[in-house]
Design an enzyme around this catalytic site. Sequence first.
Site, PDB file in Angstrom:
ATOM      1  NE  ARG A 127      25.576 -37.573  44.561  1.00  0.00           N
ATOM      2  CZ  ARG A 127      26.235 -36.616  45.254  1.00  0.00           C
ATOM      3  NH1 ARG A 127      25.103 -35.851  45.936  1.00  0.00           N
ATOM      4  NH2 ARG A 127      27.368 -36.326  45.551  1.00  0.00           N
ATOM      5  CD  GLU A 166      18.788 -37.389  45.899  1.00  0.00           C
ATOM      6  OE1 GLU A 166      18.488 -36.747  46.837  1.00  0.00           O
ATOM      7  OE2 GLU A 166      19.993 -37.224  45.776  1.00  0.00           O
ATOM      8  NE  ARG A 183      17.633 -28.228  48.176  1.00  0.00           N
ATOM      9  CZ  ARG A 183      18.417 -28.582  49.002  1.00  0.00           C
ATOM     10  NH1 ARG A 183      19.926 -28.257  48.780  1.00  0.00           N
ATOM     11  NH2 ARG A 183      18.345 -29.356  49.690  1.00  0.00           N
ATOM     12  CG  HIS A 184      17.894 -32.395  44.490  1.00  0.00           C
ATOM     13  ND1 HIS A 184      17.157 -31.550  45.386  1.00  0.00           N
ATOM     14  CD2 HIS A 184      18.664 -33.234  45.229  1.00  0.00           C
ATOM     15  CE1 HIS A 184      17.485 -31.949  46.505  1.00  0.00           C
ATOM     16  NE2 HIS A 184      18.429 -32.776  46.544  1.00  0.00           N
ATOM     17  CD  GLU A 201      24.949 -29.648  50.432  1.00  0.00           C
ATOM     18  OE1 GLU A 201      24.033 -29.711  50.197  1.00  0.00           O
ATOM     19  OE2 GLU A 201      26.066 -29.367  49.828  1.00  0.00           O
ATOM     20  CB  SER A 255      28.317 -31.775  51.626  1.00  0.00           C
ATOM     21  OG  SER A 255      28.211 -32.627  52.999  1.00  0.00           O
ATOM     22  NE  ARG A 276      22.411 -28.207  45.130  1.00  0.00           N
ATOM     23  CZ  ARG A 276      22.209 -29.070  46.091  1.00  0.00           C
ATOM     24  NH1 ARG A 276      22.639 -28.781  47.346  1.00  0.00           N
ATOM     25  NH2 ARG A 276      21.354 -29.936  45.764  1.00  0.00           N
TER      26      ARG A 276
END
Lengths: 528, 528
Positions: free
Chosen positions: A300, A302, A308-309, A451, A454, A502
Amino acid sequence: MTKEEIQGAQEDQAQSKKAAKKLQKEAEKAAKKAEKQAKLAAESQVADGEDIAKDRYGTPAMIQSQEKIDRVLVHVKDLTEEKVGQVVWLRSRVHTNRAKGKQCFLVLRQQQFNVQGLVAVGDHVSKQMVKFAANINKESIVDVQGIVQKVDQKIESCSQQDVELHIERIYVISTAEPRLPLQLDDAVRPETGEEEGRATVNQDTRLDNRVIDLRTTTSQAIFRLQSGVCQLFRETLINKGFTEIQTPKIISAASEGGANVFTVSYFKTSAYLAQSPQLYKQMCICADFDKVFCIGPVFRAEDSNTHRHLTEFVGLDIEMAFNYHYHEVVTQITDTLVKIFKGLRDRYQTEIQTVGKQFPSEPFKFLEPTLILEYPEGVAMLKEAGVEMGDEEDLSTPNEKLLGRLVKEKYDTDFYVLDKYPLAVRPFYTMPDPHTAKYSNSYDMFMRGEEILSGAQRIHDPQLLTDRALHLGIDVEKIKSYIDSFRFGAPPHAGGGIGLERVTMLYLGLHNVRQTSMFPRDPKRLTP
Amino acid sequence: MTKEEIQGAQEDQAQSKKAAKKLQKEAEKAAKKAEKQAKLAAESQVADGEDIAKDRYGTPAMIQSQEKIDRVLVHVKDLTEEKVGQVVWLRSRVHTNRAKGKQCFLVLRQQQFNVQGLVAVGDHVSKQMVKFAANINKESIVDVQGIVQKVDQKIESCSQQDVELHIERIYVISTAEPRLPLQLDDAVRPETGEEEGRATVNQDTRLDNRVIDLRTTTSQAIFRLQSGVCQLFRETLINKGFTEIQTPKIISAASEGGANVFTVSYFKTSAYLAQSPQLYKQMCICADFDKVFCIGPVFRAEDSNTHRHLTEFVGLDIEMAFNYHYHEVVTQITDTLVKIFKGLRDRYQTEIQTVGKQFPSEPFKFLEPTLILEYPEGVAMLKEAGVEMGDEEDLSTPNEKLLGRLVKEKYDTDFYVLDKYPLAVRPFYTMPDPHTAKYSNSYDMFMRGEEILSGAQRIHDPQLLTDRALHLGIDVEKIKSYIDSFRFGAPPHAGGGIGLERVTMLYLGLHNVRQTSMFPRDPKRLTP
């Protein structure tokens, strides 16, 4: 070669020469130092008299597989009262060593286990040998031979509390540099409680020196438990008849429109790194594999710098054809997660306890069957708690956290499913709810309010898929091959992706996903 | 937005509009077609009389999880004589269907199993229903209800030979397009033997339409067996006390000097895709994990268009600390491979037979203990067979193949280890042989004469590592962090990486690695 290449090569060569010079200097320095040490040793020999133990210690030649030695090495964890009186060999790290008069105490460490060693002047041990033992750099690896002896008082600081090793031979197999970038004892110190205020190690120092940080009892426990998460995941799914698949990570088109995707130079063209194996899992379902799973890296791009990323993490992915209702799949996923939680609790209690010493947390709670809340119920709970939000609004991270706390209070569980998300906040391939157009057949799963999964029923009809993509303004030409996958008969199916780091973090009640990634990648970290 | 971005966005929009228009046209066409079909159906109803079975067939609404239906669906493989007389429901693909007077025969397929179905005009079945069944597009997915009936003569063309299904209800769950890009029967046809000369499917057509190609019995068998290779690999190593690790695929520096490496744009900088997890496996050994394995993608930017090269493949990697001799590790690896071979033989006999029908080959042979040849022995065998080569020359691919044949003739094994490669042909981190400077503590392993694993004792001493890198002209500044990993005490260790797709290919006696990669990547293929 182009001009630039030649220039580049020349620069490389220049740099290489410079580096070589630097290394040569270092080697010269080391040689001088060795010479000095030899001189000192010779002087000390004169002072201490002839060395009766000179063959019983030292630094032998590097192990280069010179010979096959028929010697049994014991494990530190097996040094118990049963072995008292036995002469054993073992290989371990020197965790600590300190001289005290005519003896030297060592703590010898192997992974999460350690034992006290003693080198004391006597029939087999000389003063020089004691000095040698006391001067071994911490973290060096040694082979020692010794007699297992019972101790009068339990050794509280070691895992092997009832025995110590009276060392008769000690050889350094690999020498550590004298100055360590971090101390292992500091690295396992809890930040609160009795030891509050004493030295700890900050995260960047840990990650910069991960080879040492991973040696701590806490790190050893975290990653052994994480290995268990993968094992339990697969074990459960293989028993349920799932097939393991391998999906490509280099892809020709970004599946979800091109945002947050890493670009790769691919020969004369460009490619991308897969943001999830979803398309491929779905293709396997269309290809009659029925139930599939895969474990692999997910990328990712991002620019999120949160606890948490990660830009690269490990996805535990599931996809499954179902008969009539996607809850058939939800049940399989929750059952798998519950089997993981139970397996960790039953098989990894030592690891959980070890991590808890440094990072105390409440034991992880879950219900059977798993609690499934519908999205509107979740929103209602949040509203009741004073949150202002719309019915079709997505949950913010703080609201997820809050909902987790409310759920824990009301249902006493750290794990639950939030089902029926608003269609508007989910990707185009999500199956709309058949009864209420604004909702969808999709779900997230949460551990301690964060989370971890998903998932959704996916649209398996090429026409509806096209309509939804157009509705959301997606260029359908770019996702043509995705849509085409469903043109030759596709069963209804659903699935989801779990973030491994996670799950480990939240199961253990840790607070940063970098603690559960061996070599984490984020926008600011690419090394080691 | 820059000018280019605006222009790009406008072009995207234009393309998107064009695509939307095209889709609208297609939708209009489809609507017209449906209208025509409805008209035909109405006419046919008039011709065939009132439809007594009109609720017993049709195309219901797409399954959108409207309701939870409490219906047991049987598996095709469970349709045996024991079920004769029972009414069952099942979901399957329509493999073939043909009308014959007042009845329609179908072959209903589920993965590698199939059964004959019969829709015949009678008390529950109308002429219209027979027509409907005969007109279902091949590869569509149907739900059928029927009575299991014994047959007089074995049905040779189906896996379920003793029974057939007398269908009383048939509903299309997902319609396949009428024209398939390839026929499944063509895709499993052997290229030699009785059926020689009949239609087969070429590799590019297969790979372009992988969703269909993967449905063949051969593909199903290949990838179920491959899932088994991973499972057996892990099972064996976990039993041996290995820990599973996850290593990053995005790395900051190319470990082996930068050749054949894919570049990734990483925010404002550049990064690379890992060519192997080796550095990370070694760091885990230096971090006291002792024995580790990992399964994950490996990337090679090599412009090799051969039957055995992929730009992305799955590596089964092992790294292990040893006591005194790297053969301790070699034995663990060969033992693991032998356990895989035995496990495949014992658990996947059906799959091996299935693949053998299309691609006949000799059963895979191996010895216990595994044959280990030293490099000079291999060279001598080749020279004896007429090959001209130097003692320190690497093996060419044809010579590897030839040596495989010579070994098979002499020792009757398809699996062996070639040990002690010349130092000159191995990477800089390979431990030199302690006795003969021109050789090294390194090995390759071969199946049917092709390399499946490359491995070695690694240099664990930072000084020797630096010396070797400098000797080979490598810029040591660029590999500083690699070298630094060994500065704080490193045990002697060895390991190797196995190519998953090659193991599957060679075990099954296949001839192209693209057959054993679900979605292969090579310099010319990035899709699907």
